[in-house]
Write a protein that holds these residues in place. Structure first.
Motif, short mmCIF file in Angstrom:
data_model
loop_
_atom_site.label_atom_id
_atom_site.label_comp_id
_atom_site.label_asym_id
_atom_site.label_seq_id
_atom_site.Cartn_x
_atom_site.Cartn_y
_atom_site.Cartn_z
N LEU A 1 39.64 1.45 22.38
CA LEU A 1 39.01 0.77 21.24
C LEU A 1 39.46 -0.67 21.19
CD1 LEU A 1 39.41 3.56 18.52
CD2 LEU A 1 37.42 3.09 19.98
N LYS A 2 38.52 -1.57 20.87
CA LYS A 2 38.83 -2.99 20.84
C LYS A 2 38.41 -3.58 19.49
CE LYS A 2 36.26 -3.70 24.49
NZ LYS A 2 35.58 -4.35 25.66
N GLU A 3 39.25 -4.45 18.97
CA GLU A 3 38.91 -5.14 17.73
C GLU A 3 37.95 -6.27 18.04
OE1 GLU A 3 41.19 -7.76 14.30
OE2 GLU A 3 42.27 -6.08 15.23
N SER A 4 36.89 -6.37 17.25
CA SER A 4 35.89 -7.40 17.51
C SER A 4 35.67 -8.24 16.26
CB SER A 4 34.57 -6.76 17.97
OG SER A 4 34.24 -5.64 17.19
N LYS A 5 35.01 -9.36 16.43
CA LYS A 5 34.77 -10.30 15.34
C LYS A 5 33.40 -10.03 14.71
CE LYS A 5 37.53 -14.00 17.46
NZ LYS A 5 37.51 -15.39 17.98
N ASN A 6 33.29 -10.39 13.43
CA ASN A 6 32.01 -10.29 12.72
C ASN A 6 31.41 -8.88 12.75
OD1 ASN A 6 32.06 -13.15 12.24
ND2 ASN A 6 31.32 -13.46 14.34
N VAL A 7 32.28 -7.90 12.50
CA VAL A 7 31.84 -6.51 12.47
C VAL A 7 30.89 -6.31 11.30
CG1 VAL A 7 32.62 -4.12 12.26
CG2 VAL A 7 34.00 -5.78 13.51
N PRO A 8 29.81 -5.56 11.46
CA PRO A 8 28.87 -5.34 10.36
C PRO A 8 29.54 -4.70 9.15
CG PRO A 8 27.94 -4.58 12.44
CD PRO A 8 29.37 -4.92 12.71
N LYS A 9 29.20 -5.18 7.96
CA LYS A 9 29.70 -4.60 6.73
C LYS A 9 28.83 -3.39 6.37
CE LYS A 9 32.71 -7.94 6.05
NZ LYS A 9 34.17 -7.71 6.17
N ILE A 10 29.48 -2.31 6.01
CA ILE A 10 28.73 -1.08 5.73
C ILE A 10 27.76 -1.27 4.57
CG2 ILE A 10 30.60 -0.15 4.31
CD1 ILE A 10 28.18 1.85 6.54
N TYR A 11 28.15 -2.02 3.55
CA TYR A 11 27.25 -2.19 2.40
C TYR A 11 26.02 -2.99 2.79
CZ TYR A 11 29.52 -6.80 1.75
OH TYR A 11 30.00 -8.08 1.92
N GLU A 12 26.17 -3.92 3.74
CA GLU A 12 25.02 -4.69 4.21
C GLU A 12 24.07 -3.81 5.00
OE1 GLU A 12 26.78 -7.84 6.41
OE2 GLU A 12 27.23 -9.06 4.64
N GLU A 13 24.62 -2.83 5.72
CA GLU A 13 23.77 -1.92 6.49
C GLU A 13 22.87 -1.10 5.57
OE1 GLU A 13 23.91 -1.58 10.17
OE2 GLU A 13 24.64 -3.54 9.56
N PHE A 14 23.30 -0.89 4.32
CA PHE A 14 22.50 -0.15 3.35
C PHE A 14 21.68 -1.07 2.46
CE2 PHE A 14 25.56 3.14 4.42
CZ PHE A 14 24.75 4.26 4.49
N GLY A 15 21.73 -2.37 2.69
CA GLY A 15 20.95 -3.30 1.90
C GLY A 15 21.44 -3.44 0.47
N LEU A 16 22.74 -3.20 0.25
CA LEU A 16 23.32 -3.31 -1.09
C LEU A 16 24.32 -4.46 -1.14
CD1 LEU A 16 24.08 0.49 -1.71
CD2 LEU A 16 22.10 -0.79 -2.53
#
Length: 222
Positions: free
Chosen positions: A179-194
């Motif tokens: 597993l690798k740490e990455s930058k600008n990981v998607p926010k879960i709340y944004e994935e749901f449009g909230l």
């Protein structure tokens, strides 16, 4: 404050996991993976090797990738979000619960077994696909692997760690994962449009449901 119906969203995201992120047990068996071909893969957030001959079928999104094992009729969807624990809490409302807990290469994994009806018409289809969800949450980032086994796959699948799908495919895969740490990981709340506050409100209600307050479901779906 008006928020989206998170139960409907949860249903939708489970369907997405089943048909592909990108919109596109038998204890005694004779199969063995000792001589099985392996396929290495590399993404920004995860490296490893699949058991079997697996082909990349979609990587249009930076943090979501889909692979297909045509011979064994298995699809792997691999993704990352900031908070995969929250996503699994949402799946809880769909009956996905009580994971097996394992550690591979120093990474703690929660392994969930579930099923879904193939296609969108659950009233006319009885083709049941087996799904194994592997989830690992690090300090800043969560990792998810969906293994979706077609209804007509010859791979023996059970809703536990004894089936061939786990012993010959999932376990070797997780043993190979870095597993690798990455930058600008998607926010879960944004994935749901909230918004972040809206999502926190919904998650609080889900925690109430998990604690036994079933009346909170009405607030979630209201």
């Amino acid at each position: 404050m008006e928020t989206k119906n998170i139960i409907i969203i949860a249903v939708a995201i489970v369907i997405i996991a089943v048909i592909g992120v990108f919109a596109t047990g038998i204890l005694n068996n004779d199969n063995t993976n000792e001589n099985m071909e392996t396929t290495p893969f590399e993404t920004e957030f995860m490296d490893g090797s699949f058991a079997g001959k697996v082909k990349l079928v979609d990587d249009k999104e930076k943090f979501m990738h889909s692979y297909r094992d045509k011979a064994n009729k298995i699809t792997y969807n691999i993704s990352t979000v900031d908070d995969s624990d929250a996503l699994m809490d949402i799946y809880y409302l769909q009956g996905v619960m009580n994971p097996e807990k394992r550690n591979f290469n120093g990474n703690d994994w929660n392994i969930y077994f579930t099923q879904a009806v193939e296609g969108n018409d659950t009233e006319t289809s009885n083709e049941t696909m087996n799904i194994i969800i592997c989830q690992s949450q690090a300090e800043k980032q969560g990792y998810l692997i969906y293994m979706i086994i077609d209804a007509d796959s010859k791979v023996n699948a059970t809703l536990n760690t004894y089936g061939e799908s786990y012993t010959d495919f999932v376990e070797p895969l997780l043993n190979s994962i870095t597993l690798k740490e990455s930058k600008n990981v998607p926010k879960i709340y944004e994935e749901f449009g909230l918004t972040e506050d809206q999502f926190a409100e919904q998650m609080d209600l889900i925690q109430q449901v998990k604690a036994g307050n079933q009346s909170a479901i009405q607030q979630i779906s209201g």
